[in-house]
Design an enzyme around this catalytic site. Structure first.
Site, PDB file in Angstrom:
ATOM      1  N   THR A 100       1.060  -1.301  -0.058  1.00  8.15           N
ATOM      2  CA  THR A 100       0.021   0.022   0.135  1.00  8.15           C
ATOM      3  C   THR A 100       0.648   1.477  -0.144  1.00  8.15           C
ATOM      4  O   THR A 100       1.713   1.496   1.045  1.00  8.15           O
ATOM      5  CB  THR A 100      -0.789   0.036   1.231  1.00  8.15           C
ATOM      6  OG1 THR A 100      -1.760  -1.121   1.270  1.00  8.15           O
ATOM      7  CG2 THR A 100      -1.832   1.170   1.316  1.00  8.15           C
ATOM      8  N   LYS A 175      -7.295   1.509  -2.837  1.00  8.01           N
ATOM      9  CA  LYS A 175      -6.802   0.994  -1.600  1.00  8.01           C
ATOM     10  C   LYS A 175      -6.947   2.178  -0.519  1.00  8.01           C
ATOM     11  O   LYS A 175      -7.493   1.863   0.390  1.00  8.01           O
ATOM     12  CB  LYS A 175      -5.305   0.382  -1.576  1.00  8.01           C
ATOM     13  CG  LYS A 175      -4.678   0.001  -0.281  1.00  8.01           C
ATOM     14  CD  LYS A 175      -5.730  -1.093   0.031  1.00  8.01           C
ATOM     15  CE  LYS A 175      -5.305  -1.642   1.667  1.00  8.01           C
ATOM     16  NZ  LYS A 175      -3.760  -2.258   1.838  1.00  8.01           N
ATOM     17  N   LYS A 243       0.583   5.268   8.378  1.00 12.29           N
ATOM     18  CA  LYS A 243       1.337   5.421   6.890  1.00 12.29           C
ATOM     19  C   LYS A 243       0.199   5.608   5.918  1.00 12.29           C
ATOM     20  O   LYS A 243       0.209   6.449   5.318  1.00 12.29           O
ATOM     21  CB  LYS A 243       2.283   4.368   6.773  1.00 12.29           C
ATOM     22  CG  LYS A 243       2.918   4.233   5.405  1.00 12.29           C
ATOM     23  CD  LYS A 243       2.144   3.484   4.352  1.00 12.29           C
ATOM     24  CE  LYS A 243       2.400   2.008   4.733  1.00 12.29           C
ATOM     25  NZ  LYS A 243       1.903   1.244   3.307  1.00 12.29           N
TER      26      LYS A 243
END
Length: 300
Positions: A100, A175, A243
């Site tokens: 990701t 995502k 993150k």
């Protein structure tokens, strides 16, 4: 089993990557592996994978390179570094980043790869450690249609819900949609179970009642059950979720939109990390509620 002709290299043998690489081995693919901590690859090597001592050495030996690393900075290093994948890959190879990561970086890697005669796909996944272990990940893919079709047999070894979302970067944007939805959902899951506990209810029976109704979600059924048993081990790390939320917020800023729910979730998870929980699973957000309730000046 007759071995598949497509040689696959896997970079990043973590909580999910280990299971994914093992599925490729069991499907008959010759698999080469590299990770910064060699011991993480021991099980795979014992099962027949070939250890490579550098990313460059791995890229030179395979037809398909899959990366599953931690942060966009790691992606940038393994692809764009002086001895990175783009400089080392075989002519005609396909590069698949399943980390990701940043949509902007995915587009950059795509353009660099195209200029070198390589195919590139961004293909982040959802499903956590369980989805990786059971080969039923949801895979969101960005890149050219032809490359996607060619790699579909690889994806089908790893997941069940495999969708090409569009051109380069589209997988990463999708995502981010996934992570945005999960972020506020996890607040709701933790709040609901914490409320149940304080109301004197049995959280197991509460979960049984609400998970099949309108409140139902993957996070409620799977991570809610872990919360109830006190299992805060990572299916997905808090630090990696922070993150991801940062990437989504940066993308939102670039698009000129505001995501207040995501901002709240990021704030709570930052506080959770400051409590020493960055290596825990995302369900550890429950601990934030417990800490708040026991803080001085609060009533329990």
């Amino acid at each position: 089993m007759e071995r598949n002709e497509v040689a696959v290299g896997f970079v990043g043998i973590g909580v999910m990557g280990r299971s994914m690489a093992m599925h490729l081995l069991k499907a008959g693919h010759p698999v080469s592996v590299y990770t910064r901590t060699p011991s993480k690859a021991d099980e795979l090597v014992q099962a027949g994978a070939v250890w490579k001592s550098t990313v460059s050495e791995l890229a030179q030996a395979v037809d398909v390179v899959i990366t599953m690393v931690g942060y966009p900075s790691d992606v940038e290093q393994v692809y764009l570094g002086e001895s990175g994948i783009l400089r080392s890959a075989r002519p005609g190879a396909t590069l698949i980043d399943m980390t990701t990561s940043s949509p902007t970086l995915a587009k950059r890697i795509y353009e660099e790869a195209k200029g070198r005669g390589l195919a590139s796909l961004d293909a982040p996944v959802s499903g956590g450690d369980v989805g990786a272990r059971e080969a039923r990940l949801s895979i969101m893919v960005g890149g050219d249609e032809a490359a996607f079709r060619a790699m579909l047999p690889i994806f089908e070894v790893l997941g069940k819900n495999i969708v090409r979302q569009g051109g380069a970067g589209a997988g990463q944007y999708t995502k981010m949609c996934n992570q945005i939805a999960i972020a506020t959902n996890m607040i709701g899951v933790c709040e609901a179970l914490f409320y149940a506990e304080k109301a004197g209810l049995d959280p197991n029976t509460v979960l049984k009642s609400i998970e099949s109704g309108a409140a139902g979600s993957w996070s409620l059924s799977n991570l809610g059950a872990r919360i109830i048993t006190g299992n805060f081990e990572p299916g997905f790390y808090v630090k990696h979720f922070i993150k991801d939320m940062g990437i989504a917020l940066q993308s939102a800023e670039e698009m000129g939109i505001t995501l207040p729910g995501l901002k709240l979730a990021r704030s709570l998870y930052d506080q959770l990390a400051a409590m020493g929980e960055s290596e825990s699973g995302t369900q550890a957000l429950y601990k934030w509620f417990a800490a708040e309730a026991s803080a001085p000046g609060r009533t329990s």
